[in-house]
Design a protein around this motif. Structure first.
Motif, PDB file in Angstrom:
ATOM      1  N   PRO A  66       0.960  -1.044  -0.111  1.00  0.00           N
ATOM      2  CA  PRO A  66      -0.131  -0.059   0.065  1.00  0.00           C
ATOM      3  C   PRO A  66       0.763   1.307   0.067  1.00  0.00           C
ATOM      4  CG  PRO A  66      -0.356  -0.978   2.250  1.00  0.00           C
ATOM      5  CD  PRO A  66       0.745  -1.847   1.031  1.00  0.00           C
ATOM      6  N   VAL A  67       0.546   2.317  -0.898  1.00  0.00           N
ATOM      7  CA  VAL A  67       1.303   3.251  -1.199  1.00  0.00           C
ATOM      8  C   VAL A  67       0.342   4.641  -1.134  1.00  0.00           C
ATOM      9  CG1 VAL A  67       3.110   2.368  -2.188  1.00  0.00           C
ATOM     10  CG2 VAL A  67       1.497   3.275  -3.388  1.00  0.00           C
ATOM     11  N   THR A  68       0.781   5.833  -0.670  1.00  0.00           N
ATOM     12  CA  THR A  68      -0.029   6.882  -0.952  1.00  0.00           C
ATOM     13  C   THR A  68       1.024   7.972  -1.827  1.00  0.00           C
ATOM     14  OG1 THR A  68      -0.971   6.755   1.110  1.00  0.00           O
ATOM     15  CG2 THR A  68      -0.817   8.941   0.297  1.00  0.00           C
ATOM     16  N   GLU A  79      -4.652   7.324  -2.453  1.00  0.00           N
ATOM     17  CA  GLU A  79      -3.925   5.843  -1.993  1.00  0.00           C
ATOM     18  C   GLU A  79      -4.350   4.511  -2.888  1.00  0.00           C
ATOM     19  OE1 GLU A  79      -5.854   4.633   1.700  1.00  0.00           O
ATOM     20  OE2 GLU A  79      -5.015   6.623   2.690  1.00  0.00           O
ATOM     21  N   ASN A  80      -3.033   4.057  -3.066  1.00  0.00           N
ATOM     22  CA  ASN A  80      -3.012   2.853  -4.134  1.00  0.00           C
ATOM     23  C   ASN A  80      -2.320   1.474  -3.588  1.00  0.00           C
ATOM     24  OD1 ASN A  80      -3.292   1.675  -6.743  1.00  0.00           O
ATOM     25  ND2 ASN A  80      -1.749   2.732  -7.531  1.00  0.00           N
ATOM     26  N   ASN A  81      -2.284   0.595  -4.390  1.00  0.00           N
ATOM     27  CA  ASN A  81      -1.337  -0.647  -3.761  1.00  0.00           C
ATOM     28  C   ASN A  81      -0.681  -0.702  -5.167  1.00  0.00           C
ATOM     29  OD1 ASN A  81      -2.392  -1.732  -1.457  1.00  0.00           O
ATOM     30  ND2 ASN A  81      -4.020  -1.071  -2.489  1.00  0.00           N
ATOM     31  N   LEU A  82       0.542  -1.296  -4.924  1.00  0.00           N
ATOM     32  CA  LEU A  82       1.373  -1.821  -5.787  1.00  0.00           C
ATOM     33  C   LEU A  82       1.650  -3.522  -5.547  1.00  0.00           C
ATOM     34  CD1 LEU A  82       4.330   0.587  -5.640  1.00  0.00           C
ATOM     35  CD2 LEU A  82       2.943   0.668  -7.425  1.00  0.00           C
ATOM     36  N   ILE A  83       1.881  -3.931  -6.639  1.00  0.00           N
ATOM     37  CA  ILE A  83       2.261  -5.470  -6.324  1.00  0.00           C
ATOM     38  C   ILE A  83       3.679  -5.633  -6.656  1.00  0.00           C
ATOM     39  CG2 ILE A  83       2.015  -8.092  -7.189  1.00  0.00           C
ATOM     40  CD1 ILE A  83      -0.874  -7.099  -8.480  1.00  0.00           C
ATOM     41  N   ALA A  84       4.230  -6.124  -5.524  1.00  0.00           N
ATOM     42  CA  ALA A  84       5.621  -6.253  -5.818  1.00  0.00           C
ATOM     43  C   ALA A  84       6.217  -7.844  -6.369  1.00  0.00           C
ATOM     44  CB  ALA A  84       6.639  -6.088  -4.278  1.00  0.00           C
TER      45      ALA A  84
END
Length: 172
Positions: free
Chosen positions: A105-107, A120-125
């Protein structure tokens, strides 16, 4: 025999918390490089953090670099400038075959005409077991129906969170 079984159980149990912490710290370190590349428009460095399948689907590194540059230029023309990225908690992860997949989760905070936009979003690592290098996938346009077009190994054990609308804060 009981002592050996108990010892094996203790060793296995002690491995998991350490492994979880290692995954989180490894992702945290990699995401800092990703954020740096994004904020400084260092497209060559940014390409090193983008999931290779995305680069391939875009037509290769040069095509992806051109796409990133075009997106950035279009944002600047509209008066949008990303100012900051923040990592949020919790990072969730799972093992899928020889890969580790994580939801990060990132902002992002952007200056926009008339104010500030917080998203607010999400990255997939994605990394292989050794966690030598992490690749990131933006999830802005992904959901459970189309994620496997980007990440074939996605097994659904991590659920993509619902998208949140950005928050606009007007300049005073």
């Amino acid at each position: 025999m009981l002592k050996k079984t108990l010892l094996a159980f203790i060793l296995v149990c002690s491995f998991f918390p350490k492994s979880f912490g290692q995954v989180e710290s490894s992702i945290t370190e990699a995401i800092q490089g990703y954020f740096y590349a994004q904020l400084n428009q260092d497209y060559e460095l940014l390409l090193d953090y983008i999931y290779p399948g995305l680069i391939e689907n875009a037509g290769g590194r040069e095509a992806m670099k051109n796409t990133l540059m075009t997106i950035h230029q279009n944002q600047l023309k509209k008066g949008i400038k990303v100012r900051e990225f923040k990592l949020r908690e919790p990072i969730q992860h799972t093992k899928v075959g020889v890969e580790i997949h994580a939801l990060v989760p990132v902002t992002s905070i952007s200056k926009v005409p008339g104010g500030q936009l917080t998203t607010e979003n999400n990255l997939i690592a994605v990394s292989e077991e050794g966690m030598v290098h992490w690749y990131f996938i933006e999830t802005t346009s992904l959901d459970e129906r189309n994620i496997q077009k980007v990440l074939e190994n996605w097994n659904g054990s991590l659920m993509l969170p619902f998208k949140k609308a950005p928050i606009f804060k007007e300049d005073k």
